[in-house]
Scaffold this active site. Sequence first.
Site, PDB file in Angstrom:
ATOM      1  N   LYS A 213       0.894  -1.177   0.000  1.00 27.23           N
ATOM      2  CA  LYS A 213       0.000   0.000   0.000  1.00 27.23           C
ATOM      3  C   LYS A 213       0.924   1.217   0.000  1.00 27.23           C
ATOM      4  O   LYS A 213       1.447   1.627   1.026  1.00 27.23           O
ATOM      5  CB  LYS A 213      -0.877  -0.024   1.256  1.00 27.23           C
ATOM      6  CG  LYS A 213      -2.176   0.744   1.173  1.00 27.23           C
ATOM      7  CD  LYS A 213      -2.066   2.226   0.979  1.00 27.23           C
ATOM      8  CE  LYS A 213      -1.656   3.023   2.191  1.00 27.23           C
ATOM      9  NZ  LYS A 213      -1.359   4.447   1.856  1.00 27.23           N
TER      10      LYS A 213
ATOM     11  N   CYS B 284      14.136  10.707   6.781  1.00 27.32           N
ATOM     12  CA  CYS B 284      14.048  10.368   8.201  1.00 27.32           C
ATOM     13  C   CYS B 284      15.434  10.334   8.846  1.00 27.32           C
ATOM     14  O   CYS B 284      15.544  10.270  10.062  1.00 27.32           O
ATOM     15  CB  CYS B 284      13.355   9.033   8.378  1.00 27.32           C
ATOM     16  SG  CYS B 284      14.313   7.699   7.681  1.00 27.32           S
TER      17      CYS B 284
ATOM     18  N   GLU C 199       9.463  17.116  14.746  1.00 24.34           N
ATOM     19  CA  GLU C 199      10.060  16.783  13.447  1.00 24.34           C
ATOM     20  C   GLU C 199       9.569  17.831  12.441  1.00 24.34           C
ATOM     21  O   GLU C 199       8.360  18.021  12.286  1.00 24.34           O
ATOM     22  CB  GLU C 199       9.613  15.387  12.992  1.00 24.34           C
ATOM     23  CG  GLU C 199      10.169  15.031  11.636  1.00 24.34           C
ATOM     24  CD  GLU C 199       9.763  13.631  11.161  1.00 24.34           C
ATOM     25  OE1 GLU C 199       8.591  13.262  11.332  1.00 24.34           O
ATOM     26  OE2 GLU C 199      10.628  12.924  10.624  1.00 24.34           O
TER      27      GLU C 199
ATOM     28  N   GLU D  90      -0.493   7.526  -0.854  1.00 21.34           N
ATOM     29  CA  GLU D  90      -1.423   8.064  -1.862  1.00 21.34           C
ATOM     30  C   GLU D  90      -0.885   9.365  -2.475  1.00 21.34           C
ATOM     31  O   GLU D  90      -1.405   9.842  -3.474  1.00 21.34           O
ATOM     32  CB  GLU D  90      -2.816   8.272  -1.241  1.00 21.34           C
ATOM     33  CG  GLU D  90      -2.910   9.281  -0.107  1.00 21.34           C
ATOM     34  CD  GLU D  90      -2.530   8.701   1.264  1.00 21.34           C
ATOM     35  OE1 GLU D  90      -1.635   7.839   1.339  1.00 21.34           O
ATOM     36  OE2 GLU D  90      -3.123   9.145   2.271  1.00 21.34           O
TER      37      GLU D  90
HETATM   38  P1  NAD Z   1       2.405   9.413   7.183  1.00 17.06           P
HETATM   39  O1  NAD Z   1       2.477   8.838   8.539  1.00 17.06           O
HETATM   40  O2  NAD Z   1       1.519  10.588   6.961  1.00 17.06           O
HETATM   41  O3  NAD Z   1       1.905   8.311   6.117  1.00 17.06           O
HETATM   42  C1  NAD Z   1       2.504   7.051   6.021  1.00 17.06           C
HETATM   43  C2  NAD Z   1       1.464   6.036   5.554  1.00 17.06           C
HETATM   44  O4  NAD Z   1       0.419   5.955   6.522  1.00 17.06           O
HETATM   45  C3  NAD Z   1       0.811   6.392   4.229  1.00 17.06           C
HETATM   46  O5  NAD Z   1       0.728   5.217   3.452  1.00 17.06           O
HETATM   47  C4  NAD Z   1      -0.564   6.903   4.612  1.00 17.06           C
HETATM   48  O6  NAD Z   1      -1.548   6.551   3.668  1.00 17.06           O
HETATM   49  C5  NAD Z   1      -0.839   6.231   5.940  1.00 17.06           C
HETATM   50  N1  NAD Z   1      -1.575   7.093   6.893  1.00 17.06           N
HETATM   51  C6  NAD Z   1      -1.415   8.428   7.079  1.00 17.06           C
HETATM   52  N2  NAD Z   1      -2.214   8.852   8.075  1.00 17.06           N
HETATM   53  C7  NAD Z   1      -2.888   7.781   8.524  1.00 17.06           C
HETATM   54  C8  NAD Z   1      -3.852   7.578   9.543  1.00 17.06           C
HETATM   55  N3  NAD Z   1      -4.284   8.576  10.287  1.00 17.06           N
HETATM   56  N4  NAD Z   1      -4.329   6.336   9.737  1.00 17.06           N
HETATM   57  C9  NAD Z   1      -3.903   5.293   8.995  1.00 17.06           C
HETATM   58  N5  NAD Z   1      -2.979   5.430   8.004  1.00 17.06           N
HETATM   59  C10 NAD Z   1      -2.474   6.656   7.775  1.00 17.06           C
HETATM   60  O7  NAD Z   1       3.905   9.726   6.720  1.00 17.06           O
HETATM   61  P2  NAD Z   1       4.393  10.519   5.440  1.00 17.06           P
HETATM   62  O8  NAD Z   1       4.075  11.971   5.601  1.00 17.06           O
HETATM   63  O9  NAD Z   1       3.945   9.826   4.207  1.00 17.06           O
HETATM   64  O10 NAD Z   1       5.985  10.269   5.539  1.00 17.06           O
HETATM   65  C11 NAD Z   1       6.826  11.098   6.295  1.00 17.06           C
HETATM   66  C12 NAD Z   1       7.095  10.507   7.655  1.00 17.06           C
HETATM   67  O11 NAD Z   1       7.685   9.223   7.521  1.00 17.06           O
HETATM   68  C13 NAD Z   1       8.099  11.321   8.452  1.00 17.06           C
HETATM   69  O12 NAD Z   1       7.667  11.390   9.779  1.00 17.06           O
HETATM   70  C14 NAD Z   1       9.377  10.525   8.341  1.00 17.06           C
HETATM   71  O13 NAD Z   1      10.302  10.724   9.384  1.00 17.06           O
HETATM   72  C15 NAD Z   1       8.848   9.134   8.343  1.00 17.06           C
HETATM   73  N6  NAD Z   1       9.807   8.220   7.775  1.00 17.06           N
HETATM   74  C16 NAD Z   1      10.451   7.373   8.623  1.00 17.06           C
HETATM   75  C17 NAD Z   1      11.410   6.508   8.144  1.00 17.06           C
HETATM   76  C18 NAD Z   1      12.142   5.590   9.068  1.00 17.06           C
HETATM   77  O14 NAD Z   1      12.867   4.740   8.590  1.00 17.06           O
HETATM   78  N7  NAD Z   1      12.007   5.716  10.368  1.00 17.06           N
HETATM   79  C19 NAD Z   1      11.702   6.493   6.774  1.00 17.06           C
HETATM   80  C20 NAD Z   1      11.003   7.361   5.939  1.00 17.06           C
HETATM   81  C21 NAD Z   1      10.056   8.214   6.446  1.00 17.06           C
END
Ligand code: NAD
Length: 486
Positions: free
Chosen positions: A170, A278, A379, A173
């Site tokens: 998944k 990240c 962050e 989006e």
């Molecule tokens: P996000 O948490 O908004 O989204 C990640 C995924 O979760 C997406 O597929 C999204 O559809 C889903 N999602 C979002 N909100 C949701 C909810 N309320 N309920 C259920 N599913 C939900 O993250 P993002 O903005 O896409 O990515 C950036 C974040 O990812 C940053 O915080 C970054 O630090 C983190 N990140 C961490 C790593 C790591 O290895 N620790 C690597 C890359 C990115």
Amino acid sequence: MKNYIHGRWTKSHSSDKLNVTDPGTQEKLWEVPLGNRDDVDSAVKSAFGAADIWRNTPATARIQYLFKLKGLLEDNREEISRVCTMECGKTLAESRAEMQRAIENVEVACGIPVLMQSEFSEDIAVGIDEFIIRQPVGVSACIAPFNFPIMIPFWFLPYAIACGNTYIVKPSEKVPKTMQMLFELIDQLDLPEGVVNLVHGGREAVDSILDHPNIKAVSFVGSSKVARYVYERAARNGKRVQAQGGAKNPVLVLPDSDMEITTKIINDSVYGCAGQRCLAASTIIPVGDHKRVFTEAIVEAAKTRVTGYGLEAQTEMGALISRESKARTEHLIQKGLDDGATMLLDGRKAKISGYEKGNYVKPTILENVNPDGDLNRTEIFGPVMGIIHVNNIEDAIKLVNENNYGNAACIFTSNGSYARKFRNEANAGNIGINIGIAAPMAFFPFSGWNDSFFGDLHGQGKHAVEFFTQTKVVIERWPKEWTRKF
Ligand code: NAD
């Protein structure tokens, strides 16, 4: 855009759609369906149906598909990198680099026949042997973030299928087309139907994955709030979970470090991918008496970074993913100033000629940031460096360890004993010593502590093999007297 289920491109059951825009121009690129429970259910049915055939396919045969995938990824590197840049906003060089990381994970997963080897003890008692076998956990899924649309699903997918699991991806989006293109390559592998499936969507698709009784393992990467939610909900439903969260990575700069090299590396670490990494350095902590030397050098390095549209050759830093992200970054910068920081380089109000509508923020540096303020506690995920000066290494490590996150922590020094102390005492899962982005190679686990990770086993390498397999201990007795003579 379509889902990929049971080896076929399939229209979503949902009529909800989201516009995907180019972060560098704000123009609409395409629409993505927001998949619902029925979409996830179809994918799970297909993956569940394929599970037996796939786990009974020898590992040596399973990895042949990965060898083929590696070649396809290499041949299509450029086209996929371009689309990744268009929907994610990063530079073309950054997209190519994440493509390379994805390929490296495929290469490591090709070693599964060795990585899955069992442990065997003969004669643990008279005539009794004992050994461990590893078997796949079953249908597994990953939920990915926007910032590395190519690489992050590949921290999991190649290992999952090489270990004999069937899989569902998944993607975010916000950047769906990149994964769709990768699945066009997967489609060419002629895998048995159902081994790998793609479901586009947002929250409903995520919840359906977390609740589905036939999904046994979930890998998540995204913000900490969602990571915690995913961890709790999936674990409550009895699944194996690894959930990687957000970060706020500190970097110590000791006076004995080479200032020219250090500032160049830190500059790349903070501003690469416009800070949307990240592992990006966020809080820089110069230690001891070299305040002026460091701040002057880092401002000079940051000033020259060329911000612009990701597909333009001269661009060194692209756009932020969305208007909201830009507004959030600028809000946090203002909070930092309100909390007493001094502005050394202001990247707000960035205007890029020809791309005036894009979500650009130029490199920003604030000095004397309040350690307890929002700028240092939150962050940012934007091109912002906060500087906090401290007098000694003890205070610096204390500051590092007060951080709720623990993705990465780095030190720049030419003194081995300071480096060693830091490596031992800093509370973070990925430690960089004279390294700006402490990103483990594919054969090491991508670690992370505290609010940056919920779970036990990390992505990549041997941890991935452990995550995607369950062990069975077999204790076997064959008394000598049962050996019949023929
Ligand atoms: P996000 O948490 O908004 O989204 C990640 C995924 O979760 C997406 O597929 C999204 O559809 C889903 N999602 C979002 N909100 C949701 C909810 N309320 N309920 C259920 N599913 C939900 O993250 P993002 O903005 O896409 O990515 C950036 C974040 O990812 C940053 O915080 C970054 O630090 C983190 N990140 C961490 C790593 C790591 O290895 N620790 C690597 C890359 C990115």
